[in-house]
Structure formats: C-alpha cells, structure tokens
Enzyme design. Structure first.
Site, mmCIF file in Angstrom:
data_model
loop_
_atom_site.group_PDB
_atom_site.id
_atom_site.type_symbol
_atom_site.label_atom_id
_atom_site.label_comp_id
_atom_site.label_asym_id
_atom_site.label_seq_id
_atom_site.Cartn_x
_atom_site.Cartn_y
_atom_site.Cartn_z
ATOM 1 N N LYS A 45 0.812 -1.198 0.000
ATOM 2 C CA LYS A 45 0.000 0.000 0.000
ATOM 3 C C LYS A 45 0.855 1.262 0.000
ATOM 4 O O LYS A 45 0.389 2.363 -0.270
ATOM 5 C CB LYS A 45 -0.911 0.007 1.243
ATOM 6 C CG LYS A 45 -1.761 -1.234 1.363
ATOM 7 C CD LYS A 45 -2.417 -1.297 2.743
ATOM 8 C CE LYS A 45 -2.978 -2.660 2.989
ATOM 9 N NZ LYS A 45 -3.468 -2.776 4.388
ATOM 10 N N GLY A 46 2.134 1.091 0.338
ATOM 11 C CA GLY A 46 2.985 2.239 0.626
ATOM 12 C C GLY A 46 3.132 3.259 -0.491
ATOM 13 O O GLY A 46 3.236 4.459 -0.228
ATOM 14 N N ASP A 103 7.377 3.185 -1.889
ATOM 15 C CA ASP A 103 7.506 4.274 -0.924
ATOM 16 C C ASP A 103 8.960 4.474 -0.518
ATOM 17 O O ASP A 103 9.460 5.591 -0.488
ATOM 18 C CB ASP A 103 6.602 4.045 0.311
ATOM 19 C CG ASP A 103 6.741 2.644 0.923
ATOM 20 O OD1 ASP A 103 7.585 1.845 0.473
ATOM 21 O OD2 ASP A 103 5.984 2.354 1.876
ATOM 22 N N ASP A 106 14.873 0.136 1.118
ATOM 23 C CA ASP A 106 15.623 -0.175 2.345
ATOM 24 C C ASP A 106 16.633 -1.266 1.998
ATOM 25 O O ASP A 106 17.699 -0.979 1.451
ATOM 26 C CB ASP A 106 14.626 -0.569 3.439
ATOM 27 C CG ASP A 106 15.271 -0.754 4.799
ATOM 28 O OD1 ASP A 106 16.496 -0.606 4.906
ATOM 29 O OD2 ASP A 106 14.550 -1.063 5.769
ATOM 30 N N PHE A 155 13.713 4.225 11.395
ATOM 31 C CA PHE A 155 12.363 3.805 11.037
ATOM 32 C C PHE A 155 11.463 5.027 10.867
ATOM 33 O O PHE A 155 11.330 5.840 11.772
ATOM 34 C CB PHE A 155 11.781 2.830 12.062
ATOM 35 C CG PHE A 155 10.488 2.257 11.579
ATOM 36 C CD1 PHE A 155 10.484 1.304 10.560
ATOM 37 C CD2 PHE A 155 9.277 2.714 12.066
ATOM 38 C CE1 PHE A 155 9.288 0.809 10.051
ATOM 39 C CE2 PHE A 155 8.080 2.220 11.563
ATOM 40 C CZ PHE A 155 8.087 1.274 10.553
ATOM 41 N N ARG A 168 0.037 6.002 7.437
ATOM 42 C CA ARG A 168 0.326 6.280 6.020
ATOM 43 C C ARG A 168 -0.251 7.625 5.604
ATOM 44 O O ARG A 168 0.217 8.249 4.662
ATOM 45 C CB ARG A 168 -0.314 5.210 5.118
ATOM 46 C CG ARG A 168 0.211 3.810 5.333
ATOM 47 C CD ARG A 168 -0.363 2.902 4.237
ATOM 48 N NE ARG A 168 -0.275 1.497 4.603
ATOM 49 C CZ ARG A 168 0.801 0.737 4.420
ATOM 50 N NH1 ARG A 168 1.883 1.242 3.897
ATOM 51 N NH2 ARG A 168 0.789 -0.532 4.776
HETATM 52 P P1 IMP Z 1 13.071 -3.382 1.421
HETATM 53 O O1 IMP Z 1 12.328 -4.504 0.799
HETATM 54 O O2 IMP Z 1 13.877 -3.805 2.619
HETATM 55 O O3 IMP Z 1 13.834 -2.506 0.449
HETATM 56 O O4 IMP Z 1 12.022 -2.454 2.101
HETATM 57 C C1 IMP Z 1 11.043 -1.834 1.389
HETATM 58 C C2 IMP Z 1 9.719 -2.027 2.087
HETATM 59 O O5 IMP Z 1 9.840 -2.103 3.512
HETATM 60 C C3 IMP Z 1 8.888 -0.825 1.763
HETATM 61 O O6 IMP Z 1 7.952 -1.168 0.780
HETATM 62 C C4 IMP Z 1 8.241 -0.483 3.062
HETATM 63 O O7 IMP Z 1 6.940 -1.028 3.089
HETATM 64 C C5 IMP Z 1 9.044 -1.156 4.154
HETATM 65 N N1 IMP Z 1 9.909 -0.217 4.888
HETATM 66 C C6 IMP Z 1 11.262 -0.125 4.824
HETATM 67 N N2 IMP Z 1 11.716 0.843 5.617
HETATM 68 C C7 IMP Z 1 10.616 1.390 6.217
HETATM 69 C C8 IMP Z 1 10.442 2.449 7.173
HETATM 70 O O8 IMP Z 1 11.363 3.126 7.640
HETATM 71 N N3 IMP Z 1 9.157 2.699 7.541
HETATM 72 C C9 IMP Z 1 8.096 2.003 7.054
HETATM 73 N N4 IMP Z 1 8.225 1.017 6.164
HETATM 74 C C10 IMP Z 1 9.474 0.711 5.754
HETATM 75 MG MG MG Z 2 5.216 -1.363 4.501
#
Ligand code: IMP
Ligand code: MG
Length: 189
Positions: A45-46, A103, A106, A155, A168
């Site tokens: 949803k982000g 969104d 990470d 975070f 959100r």
């Molecule tokens: P990745 O898969 O580790 O790159 O993270 C991406 C997903 O993790 C994003 O779609 C977000 O939903 C979630 N995410 C990563 N960091 C944060 C944060 O600081 N706050 C909220 N959601 C996060």
């Molecule tokens: Mg998320």
C-alpha cells in the site's frame, strides 16, 4: 497527529516532499518524451500516496496506472527476507515502458523481487523509482533509476510509510520510535 509521543523528529513536510515529486514528474516527462504511453505501477500500500501525487504532475505523456500487492512475512518495523506477490497487475505490459514505484528503498528486497517478476512479462523498459532512499549498505543488488529524497537509516512513518498499517495518511515523513514511552517525547515541532 504531530503530537504523537512516538514521533522523534519530522524530517520532511508535505510541501518539500511534493515539490520533489513534481521534479520526479518532470524527469519522467523528459526521459519518456518519445514514448506514446507509460505504465506506472505502485507497490501497495505504501506507494499509493506517492503515485497519486506523481501522476497529477505528468501532463505531456499518456499514463496508465496499475498496482501490485506484495507482502513481506513480518509486520512491525522490521523488513523481512521473503516477499510474496499477493495480487498481480492487471495491465498487459509486454512491449511497454514501465515505471515501478515504491515508498522507500531499504534492503532492496521488495523492488528487486518485483522487478524480476515484472521483467518476465517482457516490458520494453523498466525503471525503478522509490520516493525515499534509505542510506544503508544494500543487502540486495538493486539498480534504481531515480529517487525522491535520501533519508537516514531510521524507522520512518508518514506519506505512505506505515507502522502496523497505520500513519500512512500523515502528510509528512517522521522518525518514529514504536517503543517510546509516553511523556518522553523528543518532538520539538
Ligand atoms: P526493502 O524490501 O527492505 O527494500 O524495504 C522496502 C519495504 O519495507 C517498503 O515497501 C516499506 O513497506 C518497508 N519499509 C522499509 N523501511 C521502512 C520504514 O522506515 N518505515 C516504514 N516502512 C518501511
Ligand atoms: Mg510497509
């Protein structure tokens, strides 16, 4: 909402985020000036808040939008190692110019896995644009093409980012400490 005791710091306000999103739209218009139509896909949803704002600023090319639902195995504030596609896009992207939005970037797992999934559908091109880019050592090799704003490795919530599916809707992005104790707020806003 700005007085929630778990907010440690507001990093970017709505106006700053949205002026950067307008710049991303300009970049897209320039990059795809020879394209008849682009397909912009948001990871739900982000990325919903980001996508809706972004498309309002794209006027020079036809835009088709779609969404994909992906879930990592654990909720809360930890990114997990595995990701499942729950609901796929509905658009036929074969031969099309596609942009994938999320969104935040990470670890890179989300965008890397969804990129690989979309590439199987043989788009003409695929570019990746996260709104926020976390300053971290990436566990997953994911080449992004553009991004909105670099953020610290903390975070965050707001502007599409959630904690337990909440916040959100906050129009700003803030550092959030889910374990903060009431009465010890560091929020100076
Ligand atoms: P990745 O898969 O580790 O790159 O993270 C991406 C997903 O993790 C994003 O779609 C977000 O939903 C979630 N995410 C990563 N960091 C944060 C944060 O600081 N706050 C909220 N959601 C996060
Ligand atoms: Mg998320």
């Amino acid at each position: 909402m700005e007085k929630d005791y778990r907010i440690q710091k507001i990093l970017f306000k709505k106006e700053e985020i949205e002026s950067r999103i307008a710049e991303i739209a300009k970049w897209i218009e320039t990059t795809y000036e020879n394209s008849d139509e682009i397909v912009i896909i948001g990871v739900l949803k982000g990325a919903a808040v980001f996508l809706m704002e972004l498309i309002k600023h794209i006027n020079k090319i036809d835009v088709n939008i779609d969404f994909i639902i992906a879930k990592s195995y654990f909720g809360g504030s930890q990114s997990s190692g595995s990701l499942k596609i729950i609901t796929d896009i509905d658009t036929d992207i074969k031969g099309k110019d596609v942009i994938l939005l999320d969104d935040i970037l990470d670890s890179g797992i989300t965008l890397a896995k969804i990129r690989d999934h979309l590439l199987l559908k043989k788009p003409n091109s695929l570019k990746l644009i996260p709104l926020f880019n976390k300053k971290v050592e990436r566990e997953h090799d994911v080449q992004i093409d553009y991004y909105g704003i670099e953020v610290p490795n903390q975070f965050l919530v707001g502007y599409g980012l959630d904690f337990d599916d909440k916040f959100r809707n906050w129009p700003f992005v803030a550092v959030f400490d889910p374990n903060a104790k009431k009465g010890n707020s560091n929020d100076k806003s």
